[in-house]
Every structure is written in C-alpha cells, then in structure tokens.
Design an enzyme around this catalytic site. Structure first.
Site, mmCIF file in Angstrom:
data_model
loop_
_atom_site.group_PDB
_atom_site.id
_atom_site.type_symbol
_atom_site.label_atom_id
_atom_site.label_comp_id
_atom_site.label_asym_id
_atom_site.label_seq_id
_atom_site.Cartn_x
_atom_site.Cartn_y
_atom_site.Cartn_z
ATOM 1 N N ARG A 1 47.892 49.929 -10.747
ATOM 2 C CA ARG A 1 48.131 48.501 -10.488
ATOM 3 C C ARG A 1 46.880 47.676 -10.801
ATOM 4 O O ARG A 1 46.961 46.576 -11.355
ATOM 5 C CB ARG A 1 48.547 48.324 -9.023
ATOM 6 C CG ARG A 1 48.923 46.895 -8.647
ATOM 7 C CD ARG A 1 49.541 46.861 -7.253
ATOM 8 N NE ARG A 1 49.860 45.508 -6.858
ATOM 9 C CZ ARG A 1 49.358 44.885 -5.803
ATOM 10 N NH1 ARG A 1 48.495 45.511 -5.003
ATOM 11 N NH2 ARG A 1 49.714 43.658 -5.501
ATOM 12 N N HIS B 1 46.855 44.583 -13.402
ATOM 13 C CA HIS B 1 46.473 43.238 -12.974
ATOM 14 C C HIS B 1 45.239 42.742 -13.721
ATOM 15 O O HIS B 1 45.079 41.537 -13.928
ATOM 16 C CB HIS B 1 46.223 43.218 -11.458
ATOM 17 C CG HIS B 1 47.481 43.159 -10.661
ATOM 18 N ND1 HIS B 1 47.631 42.351 -9.552
ATOM 19 C CD2 HIS B 1 48.676 43.798 -10.811
ATOM 20 C CE1 HIS B 1 48.847 42.496 -9.050
ATOM 21 N NE2 HIS B 1 49.488 43.386 -9.800
ATOM 22 N N ASN C 1 46.484 39.523 -5.550
ATOM 23 C CA ASN C 1 45.528 40.636 -5.630
ATOM 24 C C ASN C 1 44.897 41.036 -4.302
ATOM 25 O O ASN C 1 44.103 41.984 -4.270
ATOM 26 C CB ASN C 1 44.411 40.287 -6.620
ATOM 27 C CG ASN C 1 44.873 40.329 -8.057
ATOM 28 O OD1 ASN C 1 45.911 40.913 -8.368
ATOM 29 N ND2 ASN C 1 44.121 39.697 -8.943
ATOM 30 N N HIS D 1 56.309 51.339 -11.417
ATOM 31 C CA HIS D 1 56.730 51.123 -10.030
ATOM 32 C C HIS D 1 57.277 52.394 -9.384
ATOM 33 O O HIS D 1 57.669 52.372 -8.219
ATOM 34 C CB HIS D 1 57.787 50.012 -9.957
ATOM 35 C CG HIS D 1 57.217 48.640 -10.132
ATOM 36 N ND1 HIS D 1 58.010 47.516 -10.278
ATOM 37 C CD2 HIS D 1 55.942 48.202 -10.198
ATOM 38 C CE1 HIS D 1 57.236 46.442 -10.417
ATOM 39 N NE2 HIS D 1 55.969 46.843 -10.369
#
Length: 320
Positions: free
Chosen positions: A63, A67, A95, A192
C-alpha cells in the site's frame, strides 16, 4: 459499469503528471550491479525480518508503494516528514493509517553503511513491495531500478489518490492520468487480497446507502450483515474493521472470487463488475490465479516505473 468518461480536464493536474512521464527507459535491472551489488538482498532481509515479527507488514508495504507512485510518481515523497507549515503526504487523510515505514528506514540505514548515497528510498520502496508480495505467497519479479527521490510532499495532493468510494468512471480517470489502463486497474486492485480495512472505508455501503436502500444492494446480504455487526452505525472504536478477505495474509486470487459473490469490501472493488471489460477480467482472474499473478506483475512494473524524483536522500524522512 458506468460509462467511461473523458480524462479529468484539470490543466494543473496534467502538468503535474507530465513532469514524471518518463518511464522504464530511464530505469534498468542492473542499475546497482557495480555501485551497490548487495542492494536487493539488503532490502529483502529487512522485509523478511519485519514480516517474521508482524504479518501485517506485507500489505502495509504494498500500500505504501502504491500511495507513493500515485502522487508525483514513485519518488518516496510519501516518506517525508511534515516540516514547518508544510503538511506532508503521509499526514494527509488517506495516508494516516499507513505503517511499516520503519522497514524502509531499516533497509536504508543498512544500505548507507554499505554504499552511502547510492540507493534511493524510492527504489527501496519498489523492492520492498515486490518482496512483500513474494513473502506472502505471491509472485516475484525483476524490479527495474534507478529512481530518484522527490523533494516535494504535500498532504493536499493526497486527494488525487483513488478512494474506496470511487465508481468505475472515477477509477478510470485516476488510472488513465498516470498512463495506466483498465487492465492495470483490475490487476492492481487485486492487491486488496492483502490487508485490513477500517470501517470508514466501507461505511458508506452498510449505513444509509441512499434514499431507498440502507445497504448497498450489490452486497451479499449475509456479508453486509456481518459488516454491520463489526461496524455499527455509531461505531466509536478507532481500530474497528475487517480483513480485506479471509486469506488476508496470503497473496492469492480470492479477492476476485469474492467480488463475483457480491462480497467486495469497497465500492471501488464491487464497481469492477459495472463495465464489461473489467467484469470479464474479474472473472478471468477469479478462475485463474496464474492469469492474475502474470497481469499483476506486468502492472506493478508499469506503475512502479512512473518516475519523478531529483536526488538520492541520505535519510528517507528528510530531503538532503
């Protein structure tokens, strides 16, 4: 799925993304062969050490890389501390739940001891994301290297990250602006399969969904009922939430099987069934783990090759 719309017409946004339009041609597989030959093994060992103590680390590292790459390219700007009046990316709303940044710090410290000023924090992030997937039972791949670290990090820019509430048109816009296709969208969404989500990311689907439905009608009833029990309407528990899927520490294709059953956790997950092309890909990946992992590797290399930095940071948390 909803109709695919034209690219978001913000001139400012287009200018930002054009600044890191350079891709894999500026990177190479053997970039550190002479300057820091142990670079990859040092990162891998740091990730292995962290995973042995905390099984949530792989999802966190994957992740973190995603990001990072979606804001100003893969330049490790997500790692920078806020300074003075400037609030950095990692303190932006999407975040605040990022973690395992210490793994990158640990790898950087070791790398600086062996080959100071050579390996970028952005490359460490890309390598750590690969290792996170591999150590979770997923595929491994050769990571192109040679990224530079960015000097700018703004919390205000985290609004550009695709949100869990996005519909298919919004997702398509977000990925297209970064040169990523609908195929990449579906393959990368498969990340995911790892991790945990707080209630806030799917609350919109289980309480007051719209004027006629309390619950998103695309959700399987028993799945929705379970989520409501975990996340009641007036939930005050800070860390309440659920695993992304039942095998949330194993990188597999369960995520796609769940979507076909109406058990996708986010609106953005279930939205993949709302357009013929992405629906076909969900079905393909649900029936073939091999097809998914091959597509995921290709899309990860493509996404992680969006570059945009200017320097090699000595400390991943501050600019030189």
């Amino acid at each position: 799925m909803a109709p695919i719309v034209a690219l978001f017409p913000s001139l400012v946004l287009m200018m930002v993304f054009s600044s890191f339009s350079q891709r894999a041609d500026s990177l190479s597989l053997n970039y550190y062969e002479k300057t820091c030959p142990n670079a990859e093994s040092i990162v891998t060992n740091a990730v292995k050490s962290a995973v042995s103590k905390d099984k949530t680390v792989p999802a966190a590292l994957l992740r973190l890389h995603f990001h990072d790459c979606f804001i100003r390219g893969c330049d490790a700007s997500v790692l920078l501390y806020s300074k003075g009046s400037n609030k950095a990316e990692k303190d932006g709303p999407p975040n605040v739940s990022l973690h395992a940044l210490y793994v990158i710090d640990s790898a950087k410290k070791e790398l600086e001891a062996w080959c100071p000023g050579v390996v970028s924090c952005a490359d460490i992030l890309a390598l750590a994301a690969r290792d996170a997937v591999s150590l979770s039972g997923g595929p491994s791949w050769e990571v192109p290297k040679g990224r530079k670290d960015g000097r700018t990090s703004k919390a205000s820019e985290t609004t550009q990250l695709p949100a869990p509430t996005f519909n298919i048109s919004q997702l398509q816009q977000s990925f297209s602006q970064r040169g990523l296709s609908m195929d990449d969208l579906v393959a990368l969404s498969g990340g995911h399969t790892l991790g945990f989500s707080h209630c806030s990311s799917f609350q919109n689907r289980i309480h007051n969904f719209n004027s006629t439905h309390e619950i998103d009608p695309s959700m399987h009833p028993s799945f929705a009922a379970n989520l409501k029990s975990v996340c009641p309407k007036n939930n005050k528990a800070k860390n309440a939430g659920t695993a992304m899927d039942p095998s949330s520490t194993t990188f597999d294709n369960t995520y796609f099987k769940l979507i076909l059953q109406g058990k996708g956790l986010f609106s953005s997950d279930q939205a993949l069934l709302d357009f013929p092309k992405t629906k076909d890909l969900v079905s393909k990946f649900a029936s073939s783990r091999e097809a998914f992992t091959k597509a995921f590797v290709n899309s990860m290399i493509k996404m992680s090759s969006i570059t945009g930095g200017q320097e090699i940071r000595k400390d991943c948390r501050v600019v030189n």
